[in-house]
Motif scaffolding. Structure first.
Motif, PDB file in Angstrom:
ATOM      1  N   ASP A   4       1.191  20.901   8.989  1.00  0.00           N
ATOM      2  CA  ASP A   4       0.352  22.093   9.093  1.00  0.00           C
ATOM      3  C   ASP A   4       0.589  22.854  10.397  1.00  0.00           C
ATOM      4  O   ASP A   4       0.214  24.014  10.523  1.00  0.00           O
ATOM      5  CB  ASP A   4      -1.129  21.728   8.978  1.00  0.00           C
ATOM      6  CG  ASP A   4      -1.492  21.227   7.587  1.00  0.00           C
ATOM      7  OD1 ASP A   4      -0.757  21.558   6.622  1.00  0.00           O
ATOM      8  OD2 ASP A   4      -2.498  20.508   7.468  1.00  0.00           O
ATOM      9  N   ASP A   5       1.215  22.190  11.384  1.00  0.00           N
ATOM     10  CA  ASP A   5       1.529  22.848  12.657  1.00  0.00           C
ATOM     11  C   ASP A   5       2.700  23.815  12.533  1.00  0.00           C
ATOM     12  O   ASP A   5       2.942  24.626  13.426  1.00  0.00           O
ATOM     13  CB  ASP A   5       1.839  21.804  13.732  1.00  0.00           C
ATOM     14  CG  ASP A   5       0.635  20.929  14.051  1.00  0.00           C
ATOM     15  OD1 ASP A   5      -0.504  21.440  14.000  1.00  0.00           O
ATOM     16  OD2 ASP A   5       0.837  19.729  14.332  1.00  0.00           O
ATOM     17  N   ILE A   6       3.454  23.710  11.430  1.00  0.00           N
ATOM     18  CA  ILE A   6       4.566  24.628  11.175  1.00  0.00           C
ATOM     19  C   ILE A   6       4.005  25.835  10.428  1.00  0.00           C
ATOM     20  O   ILE A   6       3.416  25.699   9.367  1.00  0.00           O
ATOM     21  CB  ILE A   6       5.665  23.958  10.326  1.00  0.00           C
ATOM     22  CG1 ILE A   6       6.235  22.738  11.059  1.00  0.00           C
ATOM     23  CG2 ILE A   6       6.767  24.956   9.990  1.00  0.00           C
ATOM     24  CD1 ILE A   6       7.121  21.865  10.181  1.00  0.00           C
ATOM     25  N   LEU A   7       4.170  27.027  11.002  1.00  0.00           N
ATOM     26  CA  LEU A   7       3.655  28.255  10.394  1.00  0.00           C
ATOM     27  C   LEU A   7       4.779  29.025   9.723  1.00  0.00           C
ATOM     28  O   LEU A   7       5.863  29.160  10.295  1.00  0.00           O
ATOM     29  CB  LEU A   7       3.024  29.153  11.454  1.00  0.00           C
ATOM     30  CG  LEU A   7       1.936  28.555  12.334  1.00  0.00           C
ATOM     31  CD1 LEU A   7       1.529  29.561  13.402  1.00  0.00           C
ATOM     32  CD2 LEU A   7       0.749  28.154  11.487  1.00  0.00           C
ATOM     33  N   VAL A   8       4.520  29.532   8.528  1.00  0.00           N
ATOM     34  CA  VAL A   8       5.452  30.438   7.867  1.00  0.00           C
ATOM     35  C   VAL A   8       4.735  31.774   7.726  1.00  0.00           C
ATOM     36  O   VAL A   8       3.695  31.853   7.074  1.00  0.00           O
ATOM     37  CB  VAL A   8       5.904  29.912   6.492  1.00  0.00           C
ATOM     38  CG1 VAL A   8       6.834  30.925   5.816  1.00  0.00           C
ATOM     39  CG2 VAL A   8       6.603  28.566   6.641  1.00  0.00           C
ATOM     40  N   THR A   9       5.286  32.801   8.376  1.00  0.00           N
ATOM     41  CA  THR A   9       4.662  34.116   8.414  1.00  0.00           C
ATOM     42  C   THR A   9       5.557  35.123   7.698  1.00  0.00           C
ATOM     43  O   THR A   9       6.663  35.413   8.186  1.00  0.00           O
ATOM     44  CB  THR A   9       4.453  34.571   9.874  1.00  0.00           C
ATOM     45  OG1 THR A   9       3.732  33.558  10.578  1.00  0.00           O
ATOM     46  CG2 THR A   9       3.713  35.886   9.943  1.00  0.00           C
ATOM     47  N   PRO A  10       5.123  35.664   6.554  1.00  0.00           N
ATOM     48  CA  PRO A  10       5.909  36.734   5.920  1.00  0.00           C
ATOM     49  C   PRO A  10       6.043  37.909   6.891  1.00  0.00           C
ATOM     50  O   PRO A  10       5.096  38.230   7.620  1.00  0.00           O
ATOM     51  CB  PRO A  10       5.069  37.118   4.701  1.00  0.00           C
ATOM     52  CG  PRO A  10       4.209  35.929   4.450  1.00  0.00           C
ATOM     53  CD  PRO A  10       3.925  35.329   5.794  1.00  0.00           C
ATOM     54  N   LEU A  11       7.205  38.527   6.897  1.00  0.00           N
ATOM     55  CA  LEU A  11       7.472  39.623   7.834  1.00  0.00           C
ATOM     56  C   LEU A  11       7.705  40.927   7.084  1.00  0.00           C
ATOM     57  O   LEU A  11       8.250  40.924   5.981  1.00  0.00           O
ATOM     58  CB  LEU A  11       8.704  39.300   8.685  1.00  0.00           C
ATOM     59  CG  LEU A  11       8.556  38.115   9.635  1.00  0.00           C
ATOM     60  CD1 LEU A  11       9.891  37.815  10.302  1.00  0.00           C
ATOM     61  CD2 LEU A  11       7.490  38.388  10.685  1.00  0.00           C
ATOM     62  N   PRO A  12       7.317  42.041   7.719  1.00  0.00           N
ATOM     63  CA  PRO A  12       7.549  43.341   7.076  1.00  0.00           C
ATOM     64  C   PRO A  12       9.029  43.714   7.064  1.00  0.00           C
ATOM     65  O   PRO A  12       9.754  43.492   8.029  1.00  0.00           O
ATOM     66  CB  PRO A  12       6.766  44.327   7.935  1.00  0.00           C
ATOM     67  CG  PRO A  12       6.109  43.565   9.013  1.00  0.00           C
ATOM     68  CD  PRO A  12       6.558  42.149   8.942  1.00  0.00           C
ATOM     69  N   ARG A  13       9.439  44.245   5.951  1.00  0.00           N
ATOM     70  CA  ARG A  13      10.772  44.828   5.786  1.00  0.00           C
ATOM     71  C   ARG A  13      10.515  46.244   5.305  1.00  0.00           C
ATOM     72  O   ARG A  13      10.024  46.438   4.199  1.00  0.00           O
ATOM     73  CB  ARG A  13      11.569  44.036   4.765  1.00  0.00           C
ATOM     74  CG  ARG A  13      12.971  44.561   4.589  1.00  0.00           C
ATOM     75  CD  ARG A  13      13.724  43.729   3.544  1.00  0.00           C
ATOM     76  NE  ARG A  13      15.101  44.127   3.562  1.00  0.00           N
ATOM     77  CZ  ARG A  13      16.109  43.326   3.862  1.00  0.00           C
ATOM     78  NH1 ARG A  13      15.890  42.070   4.134  1.00  0.00           N
ATOM     79  NH2 ARG A  13      17.334  43.771   3.868  1.00  0.00           N
ATOM     80  N   ILE A  14      10.823  47.201   6.150  1.00  0.00           N
ATOM     81  CA  ILE A  14      10.511  48.603   5.869  1.00  0.00           C
ATOM     82  C   ILE A  14      11.772  49.301   5.391  1.00  0.00           C
ATOM     83  O   ILE A  14      12.770  49.373   6.115  1.00  0.00           O
ATOM     84  CB  ILE A  14       9.937  49.296   7.120  1.00  0.00           C
ATOM     85  CG1 ILE A  14       8.684  48.534   7.589  1.00  0.00           C
ATOM     86  CG2 ILE A  14       9.631  50.753   6.835  1.00  0.00           C
ATOM     87  CD1 ILE A  14       8.240  48.890   8.980  1.00  0.00           C
ATOM     88  N   GLU A  15      11.712  49.788   4.154  1.00  0.00           N
ATOM     89  CA  GLU A  15      12.857  50.500   3.596  1.00  0.00           C
ATOM     90  C   GLU A  15      12.926  51.895   4.203  1.00  0.00           C
ATOM     91  O   GLU A  15      11.937  52.632   4.217  1.00  0.00           O
ATOM     92  CB  GLU A  15      12.735  50.588   2.075  1.00  0.00           C
ATOM     93  CG  GLU A  15      12.842  49.242   1.393  1.00  0.00           C
ATOM     94  CD  GLU A  15      12.790  49.355  -0.119  1.00  0.00           C
ATOM     95  OE1 GLU A  15      13.170  50.418  -0.666  1.00  0.00           O
ATOM     96  OE2 GLU A  15      12.378  48.368  -0.745  1.00  0.00           O
ATOM     97  N   THR A  16      14.090  52.221   4.728  1.00  0.00           N
ATOM     98  CA  THR A  16      14.325  53.554   5.283  1.00  0.00           C
ATOM     99  C   THR A  16      15.681  54.055   4.812  1.00  0.00           C
ATOM    100  O   THR A  16      16.574  53.259   4.504  1.00  0.00           O
ATOM    101  CB  THR A  16      14.293  53.552   6.832  1.00  0.00           C
ATOM    102  OG1 THR A  16      15.364  52.741   7.318  1.00  0.00           O
ATOM    103  CG2 THR A  16      12.982  53.015   7.378  1.00  0.00           C
TER     104      THR A  16
END
Length: 142
Positions: A4-16
């Motif tokens: 549980d100490d390992i965090l997985v954070t989705p990250l923004p991918r902005i289409e340009t």
């Protein structure tokens, strides 16, 4: 230490137009515990880089190119190995925050190579990294 100490954070991918913007980390993000250095590592398809454990460094790992499987290993109360597997990259853009004290390895999944970025909490010091040969931990990478 537990998984549980390992965090997985989705990250923004902005289409340009002309190419996407891929976010990595801000100083106000969960998982940020300081900045020592940032570095990149290429990993070829099917190549395994394992096993190591940092004694003081918190890693924030991002894969902006390709796809990589990360395997984390802890011992349970009976002393048996337990594993947590996370795959990140272009197909699942996220950041994995790994605190010190967890054994891990990773494997490239994309041809010809994938790119791993680490935003490290401290400057790399060889004396704070422990390493094991690949065969020491019984894990089937296939």
């Amino acid at each position: 230490m537990n998984f549980d100490d390992i965090l997985v954070t989705p990250l923004p991918r902005i289409e340009t137009a002309g190419g996407d913007v891929l976010h990595a980390m801000k100083h106000c993000d969960v998982g940020y515990v300081g900045f020592g250095e940032g570095y990149f590592s290429w990993v070829s398809a099917r190549t395994v880089k394992a096993w190591k454990r940092h004694t003081r460094m918190t890693m924030n790992i991002i894969v902006p190119v390709g796809q990589v499987k990360f395997v984390f290993r802890l011992k349970n109360v009976a002393g048996a190995d337990e594993f947590r597997v996370e795959e990140i990259g272009v197909d699942s853009y996220a950041r994995i925050t790994v605190p010190a004290g967890i054994w891990f390895g990773f494997q490239g999944l994309s041809e010809p190579q994938s790119l791993v970025m680490n935003i490290a909490s401290i400057i790399h010091e060889p004396s704070e990294v422990e390493r094991l040969v690949l065969s020491y931990i019984n894990y089937d990478w296939d």
